[in-house]
Scaffold this motif. Structure first.
Motif, PDB file in Angstrom:
ATOM      1  N   LEU A 237      12.224  26.505  25.271  1.00 41.50           N
ATOM      2  CA  LEU A 237      12.956  26.966  24.091  1.00 41.50           C
ATOM      3  C   LEU A 237      13.986  28.023  24.475  1.00 41.50           C
ATOM      4  CD1 LEU A 237      13.275  26.921  20.999  1.00 41.50           C
ATOM      5  CD2 LEU A 237      11.511  28.704  20.879  1.00 41.50           C
ATOM      6  N   LYS A 238      13.598  28.953  25.351  1.00 48.62           N
ATOM      7  CA  LYS A 238      14.523  30.001  25.773  1.00 48.62           C
ATOM      8  C   LYS A 238      15.716  29.414  26.525  1.00 48.62           C
ATOM      9  CE  LYS A 238      12.660  33.709  27.375  1.00 48.62           C
ATOM     10  NZ  LYS A 238      11.938  34.654  28.277  1.00 48.62           N
ATOM     11  N   ALA A 241      17.995  27.593  24.081  1.00 49.25           N
ATOM     12  CA  ALA A 241      18.724  28.544  23.240  1.00 49.25           C
ATOM     13  C   ALA A 241      19.847  29.218  24.021  1.00 49.25           C
ATOM     14  CB  ALA A 241      17.758  29.591  22.684  1.00 49.25           C
ATOM     15  N   LEU A 413      19.131  29.766  18.767  1.00 50.09           N
ATOM     16  CA  LEU A 413      18.263  29.144  17.762  1.00 50.09           C
ATOM     17  C   LEU A 413      19.082  28.646  16.575  1.00 50.09           C
ATOM     18  CD1 LEU A 413      15.211  31.608  17.701  1.00 50.09           C
ATOM     19  CD2 LEU A 413      15.322  29.352  18.773  1.00 50.09           C
ATOM     20  N   LEU A 416      20.997  25.539  17.539  1.00 49.14           N
ATOM     21  CA  LEU A 416      20.101  24.393  17.693  1.00 49.14           C
ATOM     22  C   LEU A 416      19.621  23.861  16.349  1.00 49.14           C
ATOM     23  CD1 LEU A 416      17.924  25.599  20.713  1.00 49.14           C
ATOM     24  CD2 LEU A 416      19.591  23.729  20.728  1.00 49.14           C
ATOM     25  N   LEU A 418      17.590  25.496  14.267  1.00 48.24           N
ATOM     26  CA  LEU A 418      16.224  25.933  14.010  1.00 48.24           C
ATOM     27  C   LEU A 418      16.226  27.127  13.062  1.00 48.24           C
ATOM     28  CD1 LEU A 418      14.854  25.738  17.661  1.00 48.24           C
ATOM     29  CD2 LEU A 418      14.599  24.031  15.848  1.00 48.24           C
ATOM     30  N   TRP A 512      12.348  18.624  13.070  1.00 46.28           N
ATOM     31  CA  TRP A 512      12.980  19.446  14.101  1.00 46.28           C
ATOM     32  C   TRP A 512      12.678  20.933  13.901  1.00 46.28           C
ATOM     33  CZ3 TRP A 512      14.590  19.227  18.776  1.00 46.28           C
ATOM     34  CH2 TRP A 512      15.496  20.157  19.293  1.00 46.28           C
ATOM     35  N   LYS A 513      12.917  21.437  12.702  1.00 51.09           N
ATOM     36  CA  LYS A 513      12.649  22.852  12.437  1.00 51.09           C
ATOM     37  C   LYS A 513      11.153  23.144  12.439  1.00 51.09           C
ATOM     38  CE  LYS A 513      16.856  23.864   9.835  1.00 51.09           C
ATOM     39  NZ  LYS A 513      17.437  24.239   8.531  1.00 51.09           N
ATOM     40  N   GLY A 516      10.220  23.524  16.007  1.00 53.66           N
ATOM     41  CA  GLY A 516      10.749  24.803  16.472  1.00 53.66           C
ATOM     42  C   GLY A 516       9.922  25.973  15.976  1.00 53.66           C
ATOM     43  N   GLN A 518       6.695  25.930  15.238  1.00 54.43           N
ATOM     44  CA  GLN A 518       5.436  25.945  15.982  1.00 54.43           C
ATOM     45  C   GLN A 518       5.624  26.538  17.376  1.00 54.43           C
ATOM     46  OE1 GLN A 518       2.657  25.173  14.448  1.00 54.43           O
ATOM     47  NE2 GLN A 518       3.703  24.429  12.621  1.00 54.43           N
ATOM     48  N   VAL A 519       6.653  26.061  18.071  1.00 60.75           N
ATOM     49  CA  VAL A 519       6.866  26.526  19.442  1.00 60.75           C
ATOM     50  C   VAL A 519       7.163  28.019  19.468  1.00 60.75           C
ATOM     51  CG1 VAL A 519       8.381  26.352  21.450  1.00 60.75           C
ATOM     52  CG2 VAL A 519       7.596  24.274  20.299  1.00 60.75           C
ATOM     53  N   PHE A 520       8.020  28.476  18.562  1.00 58.33           N
ATOM     54  CA  PHE A 520       8.414  29.886  18.598  1.00 58.33           C
ATOM     55  C   PHE A 520       7.221  30.804  18.359  1.00 58.33           C
ATOM     56  CE2 PHE A 520       9.685  33.796  16.494  1.00 58.33           C
ATOM     57  CZ  PHE A 520      10.564  34.317  17.423  1.00 58.33           C
TER      58      PHE A 520
END
Length: 629
Positions: A237-238, A241, A413, A416, A418, A512-513, A516, A518-520
Motif C-alpha cells: 500500500l505504501k 501510494a 491514497l 488511488l 481510496l 476497492w475502497k 483499502g 481493511q489493509v490500511f
C-alpha cells in the motif's frame, strides 16, 4: 454624536400590557437597512463618506451585511451596533441574561436553532410573543415559522453574544447531549465501547494468552506469519501510494475569479492553552482573506478559566470570537467542534489547532479549489509540517514521518481512489455535507480518521491541497507516546465501528475502497502491536537463530528476508523523498533513525489497547506552546 446619545426604546414590554405594541418592522429589501444605517452613521459623524462608500460597495458585491463590515473593520463595537440598529428600527433592546426568557418558548423553538439563527423567543405579553433577534433581517426570514409556532410575534434586539449566553445558561445540558449524539448511533462508537467490544477484546486477549501457554509454538508461528503478511500488505500500500503521489498531477488552471467570495468559518478548539493565545491571534492575523468574510471561532470549555482569561487578555480582533462549550462529563475535541458548528456563519468550515501557523493565502486556495470542484469533493486536507524540526532527535524523526505522510501517503491514497484518513487540522469542509453527516463523532478520540471514512461511505471525496500549515512537533518522549496512543486508540475504535456491519460497509464503499480500508487499518494496528516479533528477526544478521524459522519451510526465511528488505527500502525512500519535497533544511541521515523512532509507537499501541478496555473515551491532552517561540 456618539451611540450613547441615541434615544432607545424601553428595554422590555410589561408582562401585563393590555395592548400589543406595534414595533417598526424592517423592510424586506436587504439593501434598504444598509442605506438607512449608512445615513445614520453619516448624520452622527461616526464614519467618513469615503469609508462608507467603500463599505457599501463591498456590501453590494459580497455576502456580508453592512453592520458586519463596520464591526469587522473596527468602526463600531457589537454592542454599539446593536443600540444603533435598535434606534433605526424603533425596536426595544432586551438583555436576556438579566431578564431570562420563558424556557417553554425556548424549548418549543429549539435551543440549537436559537444558537444557529440567533433567534430567542422571549416571553408572551399582551396576546403576542416577543422574539429577541441579533439581526432584524433574520426575524423577517423566519417570521412565518415563528407565527406558526407562537401566533403574533414582534421583534426585539440583543447582541449575538448575550443571546448565546442566555441559551447556554438555560439549556447547556440539553445542547451537550445533542452534541454528543449528533452522529447516527449506527456510525458512532458511543454505544459500541459501552457494549460488547470490551468483552470481545478481553476474550481475544485471554485466547491469545491461553494459546501461548497451551500451544506456544503454533501460536507464535501464527502471530509471526500474520505480522509478516501485514508487513507485506502495508509495504504494498505504501509503495503504491508513493508511486501515485509522484505521478504528475493534473495541472490546475489559473486561480478563478470568484464574483462573490463565500464566508469561511474556522474553528480553533482550545483547552488549557494559557501560553498560546497571543501567538495564535498573531498567526491567524496573517491570513489573506477579507476580514468581513472570515469567521474565526475560538472554542473553549466553560470551566477552562485558564484559556478564557488568556483570550480575554489577548485583545481579539472583531472577526474572531470566543465560543463557550457548556460543561459536560465528556471532554473531547469532536464534542467541542459539534457545539461550535451551529455557531459558524460560513458555507465553508475549517479547523485549526491551537499552535497552527497556516500559509497566508491558505483560505483563498481552499475557496478556489472548492469553487473548481463539484459538490462530491466535500473535504480538503492541507499539508502539515513542523516549525521546530531541529529541536531534538525526536522532532527530527517526527518531521521525516510527517513529510512522508502528508506529501506522499495521503495524496497517494486520494489518487488511488481510496478513503483518506484525515489529519486533525488544516481541514476544510463544505458545511452542507458536514451537517448531513452529523458532524463529528464526539466519543471518537481520532475523530478525523473516522470522519474521513464516513465521508467515503456517503459518496464524498477528499482531496489534498498544496498549502502548508506549520505545527509544533511534540518532541518529548512521554507526551509523544501519549499522543500516539490516542491516535492508535482512535484507529482501533474507528475500525470496530465501521466493521460493525461489514456488508453495509462493502455496499457503501465498493470493493476497492473496502479492501483499502481493511489493509490500511489492519496493517497499521498489527504492525505496531506485533513489532517485537518482527524486530526479533534482526537477530539473524547478527548470527543468531530464530525459533520460528525452524517450524517453517526451508525457503521461508529467504522470503521473509526479501519482505524485510522491501519494507526497509520503502520506509527509507519514502522518508527521503518526503523530506526533499518538504524543503526542510535537515540532513537526510535522520531518515535512518526511523528504526529507533517507530518502536515508541509500539509502547503507544499497548497503552491504546489497555485504554480501549478501561477508558475508551479518555482524551490524553497534548500540551502546546513549549517549542514554538
Amino acid at each position: 454624536m456618539s451611540v450613547e446619545g441615541l434615544k432607545i426604546l424601553p428595554a422590555a414590554w410589561s408582562n401585563d400590557a393590555p395592548v400589543l405594541p406595534r414595533p417598526i418592522v424592517p423592510p424586506s429589501k436587504p439593501s434598504l437597512p444598509a442605506l438607512m444605517l449608512g445615513r445614520r452613521l453619516l448624520a452622527n459623524g461616526m464614519v467618513g463618506s469615503d469609508d462608507l462608500v467603500a463599505a457599501l460597495a463591498r456590501h453590494h458585491h459580497g455576502q456580508e451585511r453592512l453592520e458586519d463590515l463596520l464591526v469587522a473593520h473596527k468602526v463600531l463595537s457589537r454592542a454599539e451596533m446593536t443600540l444603533l440598529k435598535a434606534h433605526i428600527w424603533g425596536l426595544p433592546v432586551i438583555d436576556p441574561i438579566s431578564q431570562p426568557p420563558d424556557c417553554r418558548l425556548l424549548d418549543r423553538w429549539g435551543p440549537s436553532l436559537a444558537l444557529r439563527e440567533m433567534i430567542l423567543p422571549w416571553r408572551e405579553t399582551g396576546g403576542g410573543t416577543v422574539v429577541i433577534v441579533a439581526e432584524a433581517e433574520v426575524f423577517l426570514r423566519h417570521k412565518s415559522h415563528l407565527e406558526a409556532l407562537f401566533g403574533q410575534v414582534m421583534p426585539a434586539l440583543a447582541s449575538a453574544e448575550t443571546i448565546a449566553e442566555s441559551v447556554l445558561s438555560l439549556r447547556g445540558a440539553a445542547l451537550d447531549r445533542a452534541a454528543q449524539e449528533r452522529v447516527d448511533e449506527s456510525e458512532s462508537c458511543r454505544s459500541l465501547a459501552r457494549g460488547a467490544l470490551p468483552i470481545w477484546l478481553c476474550l481475544g486477549l485471554l485466547m491469545l494468552m491461553a494459546g501461548l501457554v497451551i500451544l506456544p509454538q503454533i501460536t507464535l508461528v501464527a502471530l509471526t506469519l500474520w505480522a509478516v503478511l501485514t508487513l507485506v500488505l502495508a509495504t504494498l500500500l505504501k509503495s503504491a501510494a508513493m508511486l501515485a503521489a509522484l505521478f504528475p498531477a493534473r495541472r490546475e488552471g489559473p486561480r478563478p475569479i470568484i464574483a462573490r467570495l463565500p464566508v469561511v468559518s474556522v474553528m480553533v478548539p482550545l483547552y488549557r492553552e494559557e501560553s498560546i493565545a497571543a501567538r495564535l491571534v498573531s498567526r491567524l492575523e496573517r491570513l489573506d482573506y477579507p476580514r468581513d468574510l472570515l469567521d474565526i471561532l475560538l472554542v473553549v470549555e466553560e470551566d477552562d478559566q485558564i484559556t478564557r482569561r488568556a483570550l480575554k487578555a489577548a485583545a481579539l480582533p472583531r472577526w474572531m470570537r470566543v465560543v463557550v462549550v457548556p460543561q459536560g462529563g465528556l471532554k473531547t475535541k469532536p464534542r467541542a467542534l459539534n457545539h461550535a458548528l451551529d455557531r459558524c456563519r460560513g458555507s465553508i468550515v475549517g479547523i485549526y489547532d491551537a499552535e497552527d501557523a497556516p500559509d497566508p493565502d491558505q483560505i483563498r486556495k481552499v475557496v478556489a479549489r472548492f469553487h473548481a470542484r463539484g459538490a462530491e469533493v466535500a473535504c480538503l486536507q492541507g499539508i502539515l509540517d513542523f516549525y521546530n524540526p531541529t529541536t531534538n532527535w525526536l522532532s527530527r524523526c517526527f518531521t521525516v514521518e510527517y513529510a512522508a505522510w502528508f506529501r506522499l501517503m495521503l495524496p497517494g491514497l486520494a489518487r488511488l481512489g481510496l478513503a483518506v484518513p484525515l489529519g486533525g487540522t488544516t481541514l476544510f469542509f463544505r458545511r452542507a455535507a458536514l451537517e448531513k453527516l452529523g458532524g463529528w463523532d464526539a466519543h471518537n478520540v481520532t475523530e478525523d480518521a473516522d470522519l474521513g471514512m464516513r465521508l467515503a461511505r456517503h459518496g464524498y471525496r477528499t482531496e489534498l491541497i498544496g498549502t502548508v500549515t506549520g505545527e509544533e512537533a511534540n518532541c518529548r518522549v512521554i507526551p509523544w507516546i501519549k499522543q500516539r496512543s490516542r491516535w492508535l486508540k482512535g484507529y482501533m475504535m474507528t475500525y470496530a465501528v465501521h466493521m460493525r456491519s461489514p456488508g453495509l460497509l462493502l455496499r457503501q464503499l465498493g470493493w476497492w475502497k473496502f479492501l483499502g480500508f481493511q489493509v490500511f487499518f489492519l496493517t497499521t494496528l498489527s504492525q505496531f502491536l506485533l513489532a517485537p516479533l518482527l524486530l526479533s528477526f534482526w537477530a539473524l544478521p547478527l548470527g543468531f537463530g530464530h525459533p520460528v524459522l525452524a517450524m517453517l519451510p526451508t525457503n521461508a526465511g529467504q522470503w521473509i528476508g526479501w519482505a524485510f528488505l522491501w519494507s526497509e527500502a520503502a520506509l527509507l525512500v519514502g522518508g527521503w523523498i518526503g523530506l526533499k519535497l518538504s524543503g526542510q533544511k535537515m540532513s537526510a541521515a535522520w531518515v535512518l533513525m526511523q528504526h529507533l523512532y517507530f518502536p515508541l509507537a509500539t509502547l503507544a499501541a499497548y497503552k491504546a489497547f489497555w485504554e480501549m478496555l478501561v477508558k475508551p473515551f479518555y482524551w490524553d491532552k497534548t500540551q502546546h506552546g513549549l517549542f514554538d517561540h
